[in-house]
Write a protein that holds these residues in place. Structure first.
Motif, PDB file in Angstrom:
ATOM      1  N   ASP A  83      -6.727  -5.576   6.320  1.00 20.10           N
ATOM      2  CA  ASP A  83      -6.465  -4.166   6.111  1.00 20.10           C
ATOM      3  C   ASP A  83      -5.582  -3.448   7.097  1.00 20.10           C
ATOM      4  O   ASP A  83      -4.586  -3.052   6.918  1.00 20.10           O
ATOM      5  N   THR A  86      -2.006  -5.043   6.723  1.00 22.54           N
ATOM      6  CA  THR A  86      -0.989  -4.765   5.766  1.00 22.54           C
ATOM      7  C   THR A  86      -0.911  -3.176   5.422  1.00 22.54           C
ATOM      8  O   THR A  86      -0.164  -2.760   4.301  1.00 22.54           O
ATOM      9  N   ARG A  87      -1.378  -2.449   6.422  1.00 21.93           N
ATOM     10  CA  ARG A  87      -1.503  -0.856   6.301  1.00 21.93           C
ATOM     11  C   ARG A  87      -0.055  -0.718   6.599  1.00 21.93           C
ATOM     12  O   ARG A  87       0.471  -1.047   7.587  1.00 21.93           O
ATOM     13  N   THR A  88       0.533   0.361   5.861  1.00 25.24           N
ATOM     14  CA  THR A  88       2.013   0.776   6.032  1.00 25.24           C
ATOM     15  C   THR A  88       1.868   2.305   6.337  1.00 25.24           C
ATOM     16  O   THR A  88       1.056   2.982   5.752  1.00 25.24           O
ATOM     17  N   LEU A  89       2.698   2.698   7.413  1.00 27.38           N
ATOM     18  CA  LEU A  89       2.706   4.055   7.688  1.00 27.38           C
ATOM     19  C   LEU A  89       3.691   4.692   6.900  1.00 27.38           C
ATOM     20  O   LEU A  89       5.159   4.385   7.256  1.00 27.38           O
ATOM     21  N   TYR A  90       3.647   5.347   6.129  1.00 27.56           N
ATOM     22  CA  TYR A  90       4.865   6.046   5.381  1.00 27.56           C
ATOM     23  C   TYR A  90       5.045   7.500   5.983  1.00 27.56           C
ATOM     24  O   TYR A  90       4.532   8.184   6.250  1.00 27.56           O
TER      25      TYR A  90
END
Length: 97
Positions: A83, A86-90
Protein backbone atom coordinates in the motif's frame (compact mmCIF):
# COMPACT_ATOMS: atom_id res chain seq x y z
CA UNK A 1 23.43 -19.93 36.99
CA UNK A 2 22.31 -22.89 35.02
CA UNK A 3 23.45 -23.79 31.54
CA UNK A 4 20.09 -22.78 30.04
CA UNK A 5 20.31 -19.26 31.48
CA UNK A 6 23.88 -18.87 30.25
CA UNK A 7 22.85 -20.06 26.77
CA UNK A 8 19.95 -17.61 26.67
CA UNK A 9 22.17 -14.74 27.79
CA UNK A 10 24.73 -15.60 25.12
CA UNK A 11 22.05 -15.83 22.42
CA UNK A 12 20.55 -12.51 23.52
CA UNK A 13 23.97 -10.85 23.48
CA UNK A 14 24.53 -12.25 19.97
CA UNK A 15 21.22 -10.73 18.89
CA UNK A 16 22.26 -7.35 20.33
CA UNK A 17 25.61 -7.63 18.54
CA UNK A 18 23.82 -8.34 15.25
CA UNK A 19 21.53 -5.36 15.87
CA UNK A 20 24.55 -3.14 16.44
CA UNK A 21 26.16 -4.54 13.27
CA UNK A 22 23.00 -3.80 11.29
CA UNK A 23 22.81 -0.23 12.55
CA UNK A 24 26.53 0.31 11.94
CA UNK A 25 26.25 -1.10 8.42
CA UNK A 26 23.27 1.14 7.71
CA UNK A 27 25.14 4.29 8.68
CA UNK A 28 28.61 3.28 7.45
CA UNK A 29 27.58 1.81 4.08
CA UNK A 30 24.42 3.60 2.88
CA UNK A 31 25.02 2.32 -0.67
CA UNK A 32 24.25 -1.25 0.34
CA UNK A 33 20.56 -0.48 0.30
CA UNK A 34 18.33 -3.19 1.68
CA UNK A 35 20.60 -6.08 0.69
CA UNK A 36 23.15 -5.70 3.46
CA UNK A 37 20.48 -5.24 6.09
CA UNK A 38 18.58 -8.25 4.78
CA UNK A 39 21.63 -10.48 5.15
CA UNK A 40 22.09 -9.45 8.78
CA UNK A 41 18.34 -9.78 9.39
CA UNK A 42 18.43 -13.33 8.00
CA UNK A 43 21.24 -14.11 10.42
CA UNK A 44 19.08 -12.74 13.24
CA UNK A 45 16.21 -15.00 12.16
CA UNK A 46 18.56 -17.98 12.22
CA UNK A 47 19.82 -17.08 15.68
CA UNK A 48 16.25 -16.71 16.93
CA UNK A 49 15.17 -20.01 15.39
CA UNK A 50 18.08 -22.09 16.57
CA UNK A 51 19.02 -20.17 19.71
CA UNK A 52 15.72 -19.30 21.35
CA UNK A 53 13.32 -21.80 19.78
CA UNK A 54 15.71 -24.81 19.78
CA UNK A 55 14.57 -26.07 16.39
CA UNK A 56 17.58 -28.41 16.27
CA UNK A 57 15.93 -30.78 18.72
CA UNK A 58 12.41 -30.72 17.31
CA UNK A 59 10.65 -32.99 14.87
CA UNK A 60 9.33 -32.50 11.37
CA UNK A 61 5.95 -31.16 12.47
CA UNK A 62 7.52 -28.30 14.43
CA UNK A 63 9.77 -27.49 11.47
CA UNK A 64 6.71 -27.44 9.21
CA UNK A 65 4.83 -25.05 11.49
CA UNK A 66 7.89 -22.80 11.82
CA UNK A 67 8.25 -22.68 8.03
CA UNK A 68 4.53 -21.92 7.66
CA UNK A 69 4.84 -19.09 10.19
CA UNK A 70 7.77 -17.59 8.27
CA UNK A 71 5.84 -17.92 5.01
CA UNK A 72 2.79 -16.13 6.42
CA UNK A 73 4.99 -13.45 7.96
CA UNK A 74 6.56 -12.80 4.55
CA UNK A 75 3.13 -12.68 2.91
CA UNK A 76 1.65 -10.31 5.50
CA UNK A 77 4.64 -7.98 5.54
CA UNK A 78 4.71 -8.00 1.74
CA UNK A 79 1.04 -7.16 1.45
CA UNK A 80 1.33 -4.53 4.15
CA UNK A 81 4.17 -2.81 2.35
CA UNK A 82 2.37 -2.78 -1.00
CA UNK A 83 0.00 0.00 0.00
CA UNK A 84 2.60 2.67 0.86
CA UNK A 85 4.83 1.64 -2.04
CA UNK A 86 2.08 1.91 -4.65
CA UNK A 87 0.23 4.92 -3.29
CA UNK A 88 0.30 7.88 -5.65
CA UNK A 89 -0.35 11.47 -4.75
CA UNK A 90 -2.46 13.11 -7.41
CA UNK A 91 -2.27 16.88 -7.67
CA UNK A 92 -5.54 18.66 -7.13
CA UNK A 93 -6.64 22.06 -8.30
CA UNK A 94 -7.47 24.36 -5.43
CA UNK A 95 -10.08 26.97 -6.27
CA UNK A 96 -8.92 30.41 -5.15
CA UNK A 97 -11.74 32.97 -4.75
Amino acid sequence: MTAVVLRLISVASLMFALLAAELAATFAFPGWGRGGGAIIAAAMVGVAAFGFMDLRQEGAVVWLFAAAAVLWLIILLGLGSLDPMTRTLYPTVIAVP
